[in-house]
Design a protein around this motif. Structure first.
Motif, PDB file in Angstrom:
ATOM      1  N   ASP A  50       0.823  -1.213   0.000  1.00 36.37           N
ATOM      2  CA  ASP A  50       0.000   0.000   0.000  1.00 36.37           C
ATOM      3  C   ASP A  50       0.850   1.253   0.000  1.00 36.37           C
ATOM      4  N   SER A 107      -2.892   3.132   4.568  1.00 36.92           N
ATOM      5  CA  SER A 107      -2.684   1.692   4.637  1.00 36.92           C
ATOM      6  C   SER A 107      -3.287   1.132   5.927  1.00 36.92           C
ATOM      7  N   CYS A 112      -4.894  -1.947   4.020  1.00 31.03           N
ATOM      8  CA  CYS A 112      -4.195  -3.201   4.347  1.00 31.03           C
ATOM      9  C   CYS A 112      -5.122  -4.167   5.074  1.00 31.03           C
TER      10      CYS A 112
END
Length: 133
Positions: A50, A107, A112
């Protein structure tokens, strides 16, 4: 998504992803990473994908990105992770701290899947540094 795990010998297991990639895991850590080490590595890899992707989209001149991951586990069984800290080290030229901070935050909070899944029961923290060059 699928995976297959097959016992090899001792505490060694061969794990194969649905896409055909294999990794050797070892509960004794003699010939491969332990399953819990793999969890840390998965969180770091997922987050790094990411961060790098976001930084590239913002035209940052990133030459290298690494993440140091520290996990603390409960003292009793099951020895689950209680805390995981991801420290990103971004190498590059004229890399903007605000862009790195935003990429790490996106992220952690949005992209994520591994870290977000873990954050339901683990205290996940993040930091970063930029190394010129």
């Amino acid at each position: 998504m699928s995976a297959h795990v097959e016992w090899q010998q001792g505490m060694q297991f061969k794990a194969t992803s649905g896409s055909g990639h294999s990794v050797l895991m070892d509960g004794d850590k003699a010939n491969g990473a332990s399953p819990m080490e793999m969890v840390l590595m998965a969180a770091g890899s997922c987050s790094s994908v990411d961060v790098v992707s976001i930084l590239e989209k913002t035209k940052q001149q990133v030459a290298r990105c690494e993440v140091a991951i520290e996990g603390k586990r409960a003292d009793s069984v099951p020895a689950v992770f209680t805390d995981i800290h991801l420290h990103f080290i971004v190498h590059g030229t004229d890399v903007s701290p605000s862009h790195v901070e935003r990429a790490v935050k996106l992220s952690a909070d949005k992209y994520c899947s591994v870290a977000i899944m873990l954050s339901a029961s683990v205290n996940m923290t993040h930091s970063f540094e930029i190394v010129a060059g």
